[in-house]
Design an enzyme around this catalytic site. Sequence first.
Site, PDB file in Angstrom:
ATOM      1  N   LYS A 177       0.799  -1.132  -0.113  1.00 53.55           N
ATOM      2  CA  LYS A 177       0.026  -0.120   0.120  1.00 53.55           C
ATOM      3  C   LYS A 177       1.026   1.234  -0.017  1.00 53.55           C
ATOM      4  O   LYS A 177       1.977   1.256   0.191  1.00 53.55           O
ATOM      5  CB  LYS A 177      -0.937   0.007   1.191  1.00 53.55           C
ATOM      6  CG  LYS A 177      -0.210  -0.087   2.691  1.00 53.55           C
ATOM      7  CD  LYS A 177       0.216   1.240   3.341  1.00 53.55           C
ATOM      8  CE  LYS A 177       0.791   1.079   4.609  1.00 53.55           C
ATOM      9  NZ  LYS A 177       1.774   2.105   5.051  1.00 53.55           N
ATOM     10  N   ASP A 211      -2.040  -1.803  10.499  1.00 56.12           N
ATOM     11  CA  ASP A 211      -2.424  -1.802   8.946  1.00 56.12           C
ATOM     12  C   ASP A 211      -2.833  -3.090   8.559  1.00 56.12           C
ATOM     13  O   ASP A 211      -3.499  -3.252   7.518  1.00 56.12           O
ATOM     14  CB  ASP A 211      -1.099  -1.632   8.421  1.00 56.12           C
ATOM     15  CG  ASP A 211      -0.350  -0.317   8.136  1.00 56.12           C
ATOM     16  OD1 ASP A 211      -1.186   0.663   8.681  1.00 56.12           O
ATOM     17  OD2 ASP A 211       0.726   0.039   8.060  1.00 56.12           O
TER      18      ASP A 211
HETATM   19  O1  C5P Z   1       0.424  -1.331  14.912  1.00 53.38           O
HETATM   20  P1  C5P Z   1       1.797  -1.600  14.733  1.00 53.38           P
HETATM   21  O2  C5P Z   1       2.458  -2.524  15.423  1.00 53.38           O
HETATM   22  O3  C5P Z   1       2.037  -1.641  13.094  1.00 53.38           O
HETATM   23  O4  C5P Z   1       2.849  -0.235  15.064  1.00 53.38           O
HETATM   24  C1  C5P Z   1       3.947  -0.233  15.173  1.00 53.38           C
HETATM   25  C2  C5P Z   1       4.138   0.928  16.193  1.00 53.38           C
HETATM   26  O5  C5P Z   1       3.856   2.246  15.648  1.00 53.38           O
HETATM   27  C3  C5P Z   1       3.525   0.723  17.516  1.00 53.38           C
HETATM   28  O6  C5P Z   1       4.277   0.178  18.300  1.00 53.38           O
HETATM   29  C4  C5P Z   1       3.408   2.259  17.961  1.00 53.38           C
HETATM   30  O7  C5P Z   1       4.572   2.565  18.572  1.00 53.38           O
HETATM   31  C5  C5P Z   1       3.386   3.029  16.742  1.00 53.38           C
HETATM   32  N1  C5P Z   1       1.855   3.302  16.253  1.00 53.38           N
HETATM   33  C6  C5P Z   1       1.411   4.349  16.734  1.00 53.38           C
HETATM   34  N2  C5P Z   1       0.131   4.905  16.391  1.00 53.38           N
HETATM   35  C7  C5P Z   1      -0.496   4.164  15.295  1.00 53.38           C
HETATM   36  C8  C5P Z   1       0.109   3.104  14.620  1.00 53.38           C
HETATM   37  C9  C5P Z   1       1.376   2.803  14.923  1.00 53.38           C
HETATM   38  O8  C5P Z   1       1.892   4.976  17.690  1.00 53.38           O
HETATM   39  N3  C5P Z   1      -1.622   4.560  15.075  1.00 53.38           N
END
Ligand code: C5P
Length: 293
Positions: free
Chosen positions: A14, A140
């Site tokens: 994406k 995501d």
């Molecule tokens: O959700 P995901 O594991 O992909 O996110 C990785 C990191 O990005 C999370 O640990 C968080 O620190 C940060 N994040 C965030 N806010 C979001 C998505 C991700 O702070 N909406």
Amino acid sequence: MAVEGRYNFPAPAKLNRFLHVLGQREDGYHELQSVFQLIGLEDSVGLQVDSQSPKISLQEPEGLTCGVENLAYRAARALQEFRGCSLGARIQLHKHIPVGAGLGGGSSDAATVLVGLNQLWQLDCDEQELLQLGQQLGSDVPFFIHGKNAWVTGTGNELVDMKLPETWFLLVYPGVEVSTGQVFQHADLTRDTPAVTIARFSESTEGLDSLNNDLERVVFSLFPEVQSAKNWLSQWGTAKMSGSGSCLFLDVGSEQNGQTLLRQVPENWTGYLIPSLSSSSLHGELQNYRVQT
Ligand code: C5P
């Protein structure tokens, strides 16, 4: 009865056509606004049911050694536990989407495992159940499970389907692997961009060009190479970083327009000329698969 045989399912990447950070929640996650666009750059996920044991095995490409930490492995485990499934699976990842590039490759692989194994294990989980499992794996993942271009809010989990015009993108990957957590936790990240309304984009996507990726400033300060790649690509139009980087993209309108630019991408970076997708190639493949089985 599980489905025998080995199947390859696609996991498309994406782009974030823009990315605004509106605020931070008490749990540390950020409130976002973004338009997520599916593109035809894909990993391929090989799935084979093991009906003799509940073992999940993961074969990763060289250079990627996450093992049980890999999101694709965790997705299989989560689905297995959710349904108390006694079947196992062999997962083989063929990576084409660069890692740490902000293109959602790992999340898309995980979504493909959830959707694919739901079929092969014949679990009949509905989309709502898969979305909930996906959300626990990463912000995501729900987008890739749903598989349609979307206006995205919340932490990345609130999706409104959106029609985007067909086009082609030139991507430049500057060879830098960015940690999303590091960028979101950075002290210099601005977290106060005012919310915009979806109505602004319902008729045309021109408005997208005027909206930025709020994560760029922090990423450029950490990795000047990413800034250089953006400067290079900006010679030909409104270039932006996708997600938390490091990949940059430019809407080039057609394959023909992009060919000339692709040839000029500096040698130390990797260029990709990729079409937009109106819906996920995974869901297209599932249709074919259902016809065959
Ligand atoms: O959700 P995901 O594991 O992909 O996110 C990785 C990191 O990005 C999370 O640990 C968080 O620190 C940060 N994040 C965030 N806010 C979001 C998505 C991700 O702070 N909406």
